[in-house]
Design an enzyme around this catalytic site. Structure first.
Site, PDB file in Angstrom:
ATOM      1  N   LEU A  57      33.979  39.687  42.308  1.00 53.67           N
ATOM      2  CA  LEU A  57      34.833  40.480  41.429  1.00 53.67           C
ATOM      3  C   LEU A  57      36.043  40.957  42.209  1.00 53.67           C
ATOM      4  O   LEU A  57      35.907  41.727  43.168  1.00 53.67           O
ATOM      5  CB  LEU A  57      34.061  41.686  40.869  1.00 53.67           C
ATOM      6  CG  LEU A  57      32.801  41.376  40.058  1.00 53.67           C
ATOM      7  CD1 LEU A  57      32.128  42.679  39.632  1.00 53.67           C
ATOM      8  CD2 LEU A  57      33.124  40.512  38.849  1.00 53.67           C
ATOM      9  N   GLU A  58      37.208  40.486  41.824  1.00 52.28           N
ATOM     10  CA  GLU A  58      38.456  40.921  42.429  1.00 52.28           C
ATOM     11  C   GLU A  58      39.103  41.887  41.445  1.00 52.28           C
ATOM     12  O   GLU A  58      39.732  41.467  40.469  1.00 52.28           O
ATOM     13  CB  GLU A  58      39.373  39.728  42.721  1.00 52.28           C
ATOM     14  CG  GLU A  58      38.764  38.692  43.646  1.00 52.28           C
ATOM     15  CD  GLU A  58      38.420  39.230  45.021  1.00 52.28           C
ATOM     16  OE1 GLU A  58      38.881  40.345  45.350  1.00 52.28           O
ATOM     17  OE2 GLU A  58      37.687  38.556  45.756  1.00 52.28           O
TER      18      GLU A  58
END
Length: 472
Positions: free
Chosen positions: A217-218
């Site tokens: 998850l960025e």
């Protein structure tokens, strides 16, 4: 419950086809992977002008030079680095064994995971689609990419170019609205990478949990900048203005607020105003300044500014022009005395509003950062080693740059990722290869070994061995 929408059914069929193709060729050679990377490099660079034009149309205004610098140059460098190092990354890594396992040998073997899902945001549509794809292809995977509906021209052209370059059972692009995005994150990928807001990141992780799909998850958050007490002040302000105005602040690692030595606020405003005049002369018509992506995003920025003003903050326009809803051109505005509980100071801004937070001591600045969710990026402007060491070791952020903004993302040898509320996992360079690989541990035992000495039935021999083993 099965979703019977046609586009979702097509997505599910695409995933099945890619998984079957992976099982037919689960470990592509380096020559095969390198050929895929070279094909990706060629199609992106050959069509960079067309993609930049599409992006310009999607945004309303976005400079081609900015797109080439911020997206295509980084893509080129990332692919070139993967081509230089990928063959070495593929090799098994020898590991030591403890003395009681000898003469066994240990190693870690990188293997492709299979089919990777990549969900792309609108703000850097090429970079944030191709960057993860580079890592996935270097690791030998297949991939399906979901582009953003907020950049329809760019997304459609990217889908077309990928379809011309790769077979659909290898790399494919799907386009659609939020319904398709939700269905996409619920598919049983072997790995899912999402770039976007923390709020949507929660939803993606919940959907992926149904299949125990591992996720990278960025996300985002409020990335702080500290101007040290003895920093080169003008250099710091110039860098912060540059980092905040690239893509009109629509950057996940843009500086979100600045901790400035108390009493330096006015000096910051004056220097920032002069820097804006130098960078974007004739602001209303300047071709280098990016528009806000949509009316909804523009109105959100206006609301953040208006709410802060109503709560007692001061807004300092740096260009002498007001935000223009027609062109969605929103100038950089410095904000002082914003109450900590207003939305401007609580939400990721994602636009050209820059709050200043005065501090008295470095202890105060560090405590301010540590009292808040961990950010995606942290920027420090200082030259003295004491300040640099303290901030480096006493704060946690996804990444850090000293006397610079944004450019740690451009260093392809550094992993890029968040921590806590700003994300999990990382990609770029070797870390990207590892993210999209199963680093399989393998122990090989020799023909002659001592395994039988510790097998049942247990008795005096095993007790004696245990006594000996526990002593060493």
């Amino acid at each position: 419950m099965k979703n019977d929408l046609p586009e979702v059914a097509a997505l599910e069929a695409l995933l099945r086809d890619q998984r079957h193709a992976y099982l037919r060729a689960p470990y592509p050679s380096w020559d095969t992977r390198a050929a895929h990377l070279k094909a990706l490099r060629k199609v992106m660079l050959d069509h960079r002008d067309a993609l930049a034009d599409a992006m310009h149309a999607d945004f309303g205004n976005r400079s081609k030079q900015e797109v080439l610098l911020a997206e295509f140059l980084l893509v080129k460098e990332e692919i070139d680095a993967a081509l230089r190092h990928g063959k070495r990354w593929m090799k098994a890594q020898r590991r030591s064994t403890n003395k009681w396992l000898l003469p066994a040998r240990a190693k870690v073997v990188p293997q492709p995971l299979g089919v990777v899902g990549i969900i792309v945001p609108w703000n850097y549509p090429v970079l944030l689609a191709v960057g993860p794809l580079i890592s996935a292809l270097t690791a030998g995977n297949r991939a399906i990419i979901k582009m953003s509906e907020l950049t329809p021209r760019t997304s459609a052209l990217f889908e077309q170019l990928i379809a011309q370059t790769f077979s659909p059972d290898h790399v494919a692009v799907v386009n659609g609205d939020a319904t398709l995005a939700a269905a996409f994150s619920a598919q049983p990928f072997d790995h899912l990478l999402f770039t976007g807001s923390t709020k949507v990141g929660h939803e993606v992780m919940r959907a992926a949990a149904e299949h125990l799909t591992p996720v990278t998850l960025e996300l985002g958050g409020k990335s702080p900048a500290i101007i040290g007490a003895h920093a080169r002040f003008d250099n710091a302000v110039d860098n912060l203005v540059a980092g905040k105005t690239l893509n009109a602040g629509q950057t996940c690692i843009a500086p979100d607020y600045v901790l400035v030595p108390r009493g330096k606020e006015q000096a910051f405003i004056e220097r920032a105003r002069a820097r804006m005049a130098t960078m974007y002369p004739g602001f209303e018509q300047n071709p280098d300044y990016t528009s806000i992506i949509s009316a909804r995003h523009f109105e959100r920025l206006e609301r953040l500014a208006d709410e802060a003003l109503a709560a007692g903050a001061q807004l300092h326009a740096l260009t002498g022009t007001a935000p223009d809803p027609t062109s969605r051109r929103f100038p950089l505005i410095v904000v002082t005395n914003a109450p900590d509980d207003c939305a401007l100071m609580q939400e990721e801004i994602f636009g050209p509003l820059l709050p200043l937070v005065p501090y008295d001591t470095l202890d105060d600045a560090i405590a301010w950062i540590n009292a808040r969710p961990r950010p995606l990026a942290l920027y420090l402007f200082a030259d003295d080693s004491g300040t640099i060491d303290r901030v480096t070791h006493e704060t946690i952020a996804g990444g850090m740059a000293i006397n610079e903004t944004l450019m740690h993302l451009a260093c392809e040898s550094l992993p890029f990722g968040g921590v806590g509320a700003s994300g999990m996992g990382a990609y770029h360079g070797y870390e990207g290869f590892a993210t999209f690989s199963k680093m399989k541990p393998v122990l090989t035992q020799a023909r002659l070994n001592a395994r039988g000495w510790i097998s049942p039935p247990y008795g005096k021999r095993v007790n004696a061995l245990l006594k000996l083993m526990m002593r060493f």
